[in-house]
Design a protein around this motif. Sequence first.
Motif, mmCIF file in Angstrom:
data_model
loop_
_atom_site.group_PDB
_atom_site.id
_atom_site.type_symbol
_atom_site.label_atom_id
_atom_site.label_comp_id
_atom_site.label_asym_id
_atom_site.label_seq_id
_atom_site.Cartn_x
_atom_site.Cartn_y
_atom_site.Cartn_z
ATOM 1 N N TYR A 146 44.609 41.368 49.203
ATOM 2 C CA TYR A 146 43.894 41.049 47.963
ATOM 3 C C TYR A 146 44.521 39.823 47.303
ATOM 4 C CZ TYR A 146 41.602 41.871 43.438
ATOM 5 O OH TYR A 146 40.842 41.747 42.288
ATOM 6 N N CYS A 170 42.623 36.349 46.625
ATOM 7 C CA CYS A 170 42.315 36.003 45.231
ATOM 8 C C CYS A 170 43.308 35.036 44.596
ATOM 9 C CB CYS A 170 42.257 37.274 44.381
ATOM 10 S SG CYS A 170 40.933 38.390 44.857
ATOM 11 N N VAL A 216 39.156 44.904 40.500
ATOM 12 C CA VAL A 216 37.991 44.023 40.401
ATOM 13 C C VAL A 216 37.744 43.453 41.792
ATOM 14 C CG1 VAL A 216 37.125 41.896 39.362
ATOM 15 C CG2 VAL A 216 38.533 43.463 38.011
ATOM 16 N N PRO A 228 37.008 40.952 44.681
ATOM 17 C CA PRO A 228 37.286 39.514 44.768
ATOM 18 C C PRO A 228 36.080 38.645 44.414
ATOM 19 C CG PRO A 228 38.337 40.637 46.584
ATOM 20 C CD PRO A 228 37.484 41.660 45.878
ATOM 21 N N ARG A 253 35.645 37.999 40.880
ATOM 22 C CA ARG A 253 36.617 37.032 40.341
ATOM 23 C C ARG A 253 36.215 35.602 40.692
ATOM 24 N NH1 ARG A 253 42.543 38.285 39.759
ATOM 25 N NH2 ARG A 253 42.630 40.457 39.187
#
Length: 90
Positions: free
Chosen positions: A8, A12, A35, A37, A40
């Motif tokens: 992750y 991200c 959240v 990716p 985001r």
Amino acid sequence: YSLGCIIYEMICGARVFEARTVSQLLRAHLTTRPVAPSARGVQVGPRLEALVLRMLSKEPQDRPTAAAVAEALAAITARPAQKGNELRVL
């Protein structure tokens, strides 16, 4: 779970959870859904995103096994061979 956190962060460029204190961070890991990716603003394939989110499931029995993760990552990264574009490991 920890490999899901690492992947992750690689995707991200940010940790799964941010917190001011250790107890807040632990609580987030135990109770808060990460959240996605894509939410985001990260451009990530849907199969990779789904795999990472499954790896971050709160319930251990809902997470894929290491073998299933390896298989899924191999499938996600597999590309058909193109002439003159072979990878050679020496």
